[in-house]
Each structure stands twice: as structure tokens, then as C-alpha cells.
Scaffold this active site. Structure first.
Site: not given
Ligand SMILES: NC(=O)c1ccc[n+]([C@@H]2O[C@H](COP(=O)([O-])OP(=O)(O)OC[C@H]3O[C@@H](n4cnc5c(N)ncnc54)[C@H](O)[C@@H]3O)[C@@H](O)[C@H]2O)c1
Length: 244
Positions: A17, A36, A75, A151, A184, A186
Site C-alpha cells: 500500500l 522503510d 503505511c 494486531y 488488499f 500485497t
């Protein structure tokens, strides 16, 4: 918010994302720095941990060097799965702490350091807006599945901080909005076992498919464009409610 000429920081820009968002923002005219833990394919990439003050400060410095830093998109995230009591006993506390550290503390770390800089920017017209922080939660914050305590708790925390942050930063013209994605396509999902992936793909009612990262990026652009979106969490989930 006018993106042309503005600088933006996207965390988690090395994949999924975040990568799609960084591309879309660059196409929309923003000067984008991607942060990142792993190298990214962006022109401006910073290696770093969102939970580190030093690393985030370096990323914000890099973004601010490209223009007024008006947008931050959080993200970066991890999705560890473990039961409260699994085959090997009680949930590993360190795993729980790590999920909170990256997903919740990391998001807040970026938000607080970015907002401190945005406050010093000139206000833009017509509303006096200075900046925007977009966070990424998950529908698991509301309909967490078995194995998602850490999570779901971390993402519920992100949803929880959205309104108080938006209320406080309102006087500076800084908006805070959170997206709660459904499922999604990914690397986060393709890392799951094949059987789990097949089950997941069958879940969304309509459209009956996984979301595409570009559709998440389109939501970020829509939030940029609409100044009334503030202090709220938007589910982007094809009417999906996760089963237990
Ligand atoms: N894919 C989905 O279906 C889905 C659904 C709901 C929510 N989300 C959330 O969306 C966000 C993006 O997920 P994705 O699917 O693109 O995952 P992804 O794994 O493809 O990308 C996440 C990126 O974050 C980076 N990252 C992890 N920890 C970091 C840290 N401490 N500092 C800096 N970078 C770090 C990773 O290296 C990776 O490149 C995550 O917060 C995730 O929880 C994803």
C-alpha cells in the site's frame, strides 16, 4: 490540499500500500520521500524504523529539503498472528509488544514529529490548512479474527488517537485521518499459506475480490482533496466484515 510542489513522506513505501501511495503522490505532483526498513525503488528512499526518533527525524529532514512538508502517510506495519493461548502456551509478550511498537507507537512517532514541523509552515488558502497526516489501521481493529489480538489492538490504538490528534491540531490547520483497509493484494497477504489466501479471497461481498494497492492510494488522494475529512476513520473494505 494542493500536492503540486508539496513534499510528502510515506512510511512503509518499500512494499504494498505504501509503495502504491508513494507512486500516486509523485504522479500527482508531490515530492515524495519513502521510508522503510528495506530499500525502496523510489527516487528518494530513506532506510529506517518508524519507531525510532532518529530515523524518523532523518526522513522528515529529507522530505522537508524537497519542499514544504504538508503530507505524511503512515503505511509501515507488521501483522504477526498468535493465539492468546497457542500450542506452545500463552501468547509471546514480546510479539505483542512488537506489534504495538511498530503499528501504534511508530504511527504516533511519525505523527508527532511531522505535526511539530507542519505547525511552522505557512497556512494555505482558503481554509488555513497547513498539513495532513493519513494513518493506516485495519478493519481488524473492529472485527479482529482469532490470532489477531496484538494486531487488532495496535490498529484500534491508531483509530483511537485519530480524533484527539485532529482536535488538538485543528488550531494549526493540520488534519488527521485514518484509513481502515479491508483485504488488499500485497506481500503482507501473499505471505500467508495458500489455503488461508484462498479463504481470504472469497470473503469480500462486492467487489468480490481483494483490493488493489492503487485503490488504497486513490483513497489517500481523495482525503487530500477533501478538507472536510478530518478526525475520522474510513473503512475501505467492499462491505467485508471479517468472520471469527
Ligand atoms: N494488505 C492488507 O490487506 C491490509 C489490510 C489492512 C491493513 N493493512 C495495513 O496496511 C499497511 C501496509 O500494509 P501492506 O499490505 O502494504 O504490507 P507490506 O508488508 O506489503 O508493507 C509494509 C511495509 O512496512 C515496512 N515496515 C515494517 N516495519 C517497519 C518499521 N518498523 N519501520 C519502517 N518500515 C517498516 C515493511 O518493510 C514493508 O515494506 C500496514 O500497516 C498494514 O497493517 C494491510
Amino acid at each position: 490540499m494542493e500536492l503540486t510542489g508539496a513534499a510528502a513522506l510515506v512510511t512503509g513505501a518499500g512494499s504494498g500500500l505504501g509503495a502504491a501511495t508513494a507512486r500516486a503522490l509523485a504522479q500527482a505532483g508531490a515530492q515524495v520521500v519513502g521510508m522503510d526498513l528495506n530499500a525502496t525503488g523510489l527516487d528518494h528512499a530513506i532506510l529506517g524504523d518508524v519507531a525510532s526518533e532518529t530515523d524518523v527525524t532523518a526522513a522528515l529532514d529529507a522530505a522537508s529539503a524537497l519542499g514544504p512538508l504538508r503530507l505524511v502517510v503512515n503505511c509501515a506495519g507488521i501483522a504477526p498472528a498468535a493465539r492468546v493461548v497457542g500450542r506452545n502456551g500463552a501468547h509471546d509478550l514480546a510479539l505483542f509488544e512488537r506489534a504495538l511498537r511498530v503499528n501504534l507507537l511508530g504511527t504516533f512517532n511519525v505523527l508527532r514529529l511531522a505535526a511539530a514541523r507542519m505547525q511552522a509552515l505557512d497556512a494555505t488558502q482558503p481554509d488555513g490548512e497547513r498539513g495532513l497526516v493519513v494513518n493506516t489501521a485495519s478493519i481488524a481493529a473492529e472485527d479482529g479474527q482469532v490470532g489477531q489480538c496484538a494486531y487488532a489492538a495496535s490498529k484500534a490504538g491508531v483509530i483511537g488517537l485519530t480524533l484527539p490528534a485532529a482536535r488538538e491540531l485543528a488550531r494549526s490547520g493540520i488534519r488527521v485521518v485514518t484509513i481502515a483497509p479491508g483485504l488488499f493484494e500485497t506481500p503482507m497477504l501473499s505471505g500467508l499459506p495458500e489455503a488461508a489466501q484462498a479463504a481470504i479471497r472469497a470473503l469480500p461481498p462486492f467487489p468480490a475480490r481483494l483490493g488493489r494497492p492503487e485503490e488504497f492510494a486513490a483513497m489517500v488522494l481523495a482525503i487530500c482533496a477533501n478538507p472536510l475529512l478530518n478526525g475520522t476513520t474510513l473503512r475501505l473494505d467492499s462491505a467485508l466484515r471479517l468472520p471469527p
